[in-house]
Each structure stands twice: as C-alpha cells, then as structure tokens.
Design an enzyme around this catalytic site. Structure first.
Site, mmCIF file in Angstrom:
data_model
loop_
_atom_site.group_PDB
_atom_site.id
_atom_site.type_symbol
_atom_site.label_atom_id
_atom_site.label_comp_id
_atom_site.label_asym_id
_atom_site.label_seq_id
_atom_site.Cartn_x
_atom_site.Cartn_y
_atom_site.Cartn_z
ATOM 1 N N ASP A 234 -77.908 -2.284 26.950
ATOM 2 C CA ASP A 234 -79.133 -0.719 26.719
ATOM 3 C C ASP A 234 -78.934 -1.617 24.844
ATOM 4 O OD1 ASP A 234 -77.147 1.791 25.968
ATOM 5 O OD2 ASP A 234 -76.593 -0.522 26.396
ATOM 6 N N HIS B 239 -67.631 -1.190 13.599
ATOM 7 C CA HIS B 239 -66.867 -1.002 14.814
ATOM 8 C C HIS B 239 -68.380 -2.341 16.041
ATOM 9 C CE1 HIS B 239 -63.950 1.340 12.958
ATOM 10 N NE2 HIS B 239 -64.205 1.031 13.796
HETATM 11 O O1 RIB Z 1 -69.870 3.854 22.140
HETATM 12 C C1 RIB Z 1 -70.206 2.156 22.102
HETATM 13 C C2 RIB Z 1 -71.350 1.826 23.526
HETATM 14 O O2 RIB Z 1 -72.236 2.485 23.332
HETATM 15 C C3 RIB Z 1 -72.068 0.430 23.413
HETATM 16 O O3 RIB Z 1 -72.160 -0.022 23.650
HETATM 17 C C4 RIB Z 1 -72.959 0.707 22.035
HETATM 18 O O4 RIB Z 1 -73.792 0.234 22.364
HETATM 19 C C5 RIB Z 1 -73.202 2.064 22.789
HETATM 20 O O5 RIB Z 1 -73.950 1.867 23.549
#
Ligand code: RIB
Length: 307
Positions: free
Chosen positions: A7, A233
C-alpha cells in the site's frame, strides 16, 4: 518467484526498491492494497515508483476498502497522496485488469510450492484470495507479513499496529489459514531504527532513485524526527530484508498468534500465546533481531549505492 502486496506509502516504496535490486528473485508483480492512503493513490504511487526505477512488472489493483469495517488511513504519516505530496507527473504505465486477489491465486498456482509472498500492507487482498481458493496457503512457499505488535505496543492505537488494525477481520482469516507466517512486527521495527543523518547522507547520492526517494520521503522523515527523534523507522524495508535475506535474521521465536477484533481497547491487536497454553500449532515465526549492518547495506543499494 516473488509477489508483493503493498500500500505505497513511503516505507513500502523503500521495500519495493530493495526488491527491485534483488538478483536472487524473479519479481512477478505488485498487488496493490488500500491502507496508508486510498487505493487510487497507492496504485498511482506503485506505477510511478516502477517508472522511476525502470522496472516493468504487472501492477494489480486490489480492494478499495477493508473486508468489513471502514478504517482511517495513514495520510498524516505519508502525505495525502502517500508519497509526500510532491505533485509528481503521473506515470505512463497502466494497471492490469485482473484483480490483485485473483493474481495472487493465479501466481500461487503457477508457482505452487515456490512462491515467496510478501505482505507490506493490510491483508485484505490475501484474505479475499484465501476465501476464493482455500487451497492457497498450501501452495505458498514463504509468507512474510509486516504487521502486528507482539507485546501490544501499537502504533495506530494502544495495542494495534496499522496494517493489522486497518483490517483485523482479514488478518484473522490469514492467521487462521496459513500454517507458517514470518512476522515482522512493529516492535522489531523500533529495534532497527535508521539514523536520520545516515538516511540524509544516503539520499544525497547523485542518482534518480535516491533523488526521487529524497523528495517523497521528506514529509514523513520530518514528521518522524519531530515525533520519534534521532531514528527513522522503515517497517516495510525491514520486512523486505527478512523476505530477501532470511539468513540475516539473528533471533526469532515461534508461537501461535491470534488477532483481536472485538476488544474495546484492543481491536487489531496481535495476541501471542507465549506459553503455548492453547496447544495450537505455532503458525507464526516472530522475527526479533536482524543484522542491522546488512539491513542498512540493502537500503543503500536500493537507493543506488553499490556496497
Ligand atoms: O505499521 C507500519 C505499517 O503501516 C507499514 O506497512 C506502513 O507502510 C504502514 O502501512
């Protein structure tokens, strides 16, 4: 054979760039989910990233909504368009007509027993695929999922990580159907932060991919520095490291993982049976630690460095 459901999303983009660089894997295509932002944006972002990176793979549109209940996106992290709102010129490429869920089924059958499936966003497309073809789990060689928070330290509510929290009903279907899941949870992501000053140095490379990523990631890196300090992160990049190079995993453990859908304060939580109390066969390999130097090396190579 590698198939990625994603996504995009800024950290998805870094994970995809890592996959584009791998000469050990045959990238079959990208299946696009709604999540970080709406499906129209995540599809456009996937097409644009492929164009910038010079990658020609099929891109399949998936579900525009979670399976049952609507959910909030993460535009506050990634920008309204999911790629930092830089107003890029739309890609020339186009979406396939085949639905992402059907593409997952077709590729799993064509590459039965060999397919590496990496899930970087909500699990909606995979849940739908399992409901259409219940034999699907038996045909996937490796399923790598970025999602969850194994001791309840969530990032989208108290105890849920975004991908699971966005569509917990789909996550239940996946965790109840697959006998083996390699899970990269949010808490592992927090243990593998990337220093902002290092990222900025890596992005300063005179290279079209580094330059594009510098632009699309600026907004979320600024948001992260304000909120989380010295380290950035990149959750999906860490999941992609494990998918591409499982040999770099230092520490992992196996337990049964449930997904909560009813909890007033815990909907979307990944509930781990740490004491194996329920006697169910542990379906989830929880990745705890990876080689940070190798993680950072793969990221640099994804941005155009040759290390
Ligand atoms: O919690 C991190 C995730 O949520 C990652 O996949 C980021 O792209 C968001 O979709």
């Amino acid at each position: 054979p590698l198939l990625i459901d994603t996504d995009p999303g800024v950290d998805d983009a870094l994970a995809l760039l890592m996959a584009f660089q791998s000469d050990q894997h045959q990238l079959l295509g990208l299946c696009i989910a709604a999540g970080n932002v709406g499906l129209q944006h995540t599809c456009a972002n996937a097409l644009k990233l492929c164009e910038v990176a010079g990658i020609n793979v099929p891109v399949y549109q998936g579900c525009a909504q979670p399976l049952v209940f609507a959910a909030e996106d993460a535009a506050y992290v990634h920008g309204l368009d999911g790629f930092g709102d830089i107003g890029y010129k739309p890609a020339q490429g186009y979406l396939e007509t085949e639905h992402a869920a059907l593409a997952i089924i077709r590729e799993a059958n064509q590459h039965a027993g060999k397919l590496l499936l990496v899930m970087l966003g909500p699990l909606t497309n995979l849940a739908l695929a399992v409901r259409i073809d219940p034999t699907l789990p038996s045909k996937i060689a490796r399923l790598v999922v970025m999602g969850g928070a194994v001791t309840g330290k969530g990032n989208t509510n108290i105890s849920a990580e975004f991908n699971i929290g966005f569509d917990p009903e789909s996550a239940v279907i996946v965790f109840e159907s697959f006998p083996e899941i390699e899970l990269l949870d949010w808490e592992a992501v927090l243990r593998h932060g990337l220093k902002h000053k290092d990222i900025e140095r890596w992005l300063a490379l005179e290279h079209p991919v580094a330059a594009f990523y510098q632009k699309i990631s600026l907004k979320t890196r600024q948001w992260s520095e304000g909120r989380r300090g010295e380290y950035w992160h990149s959750a999906d990049a860490l999941a992609m490291l494990v998918a591409l190079c499982p040999e770099y995993v230092i520490d992992k453990y196996k337990h049964y993982v449930y997904v909560e859908t009813q909890g007033k304060h815990s909907r979307g939580a990944t509930v781990v049976d740490w004491a194996d109390r329920m006697g169910k066969p542990a379906q989830t390999e929880i990745m705890h630690q990876v080689k940070q130097d190798q993680f950072e090396r793969l990221i640099q190579n994804a941005l155009g460095w040759s290390i």
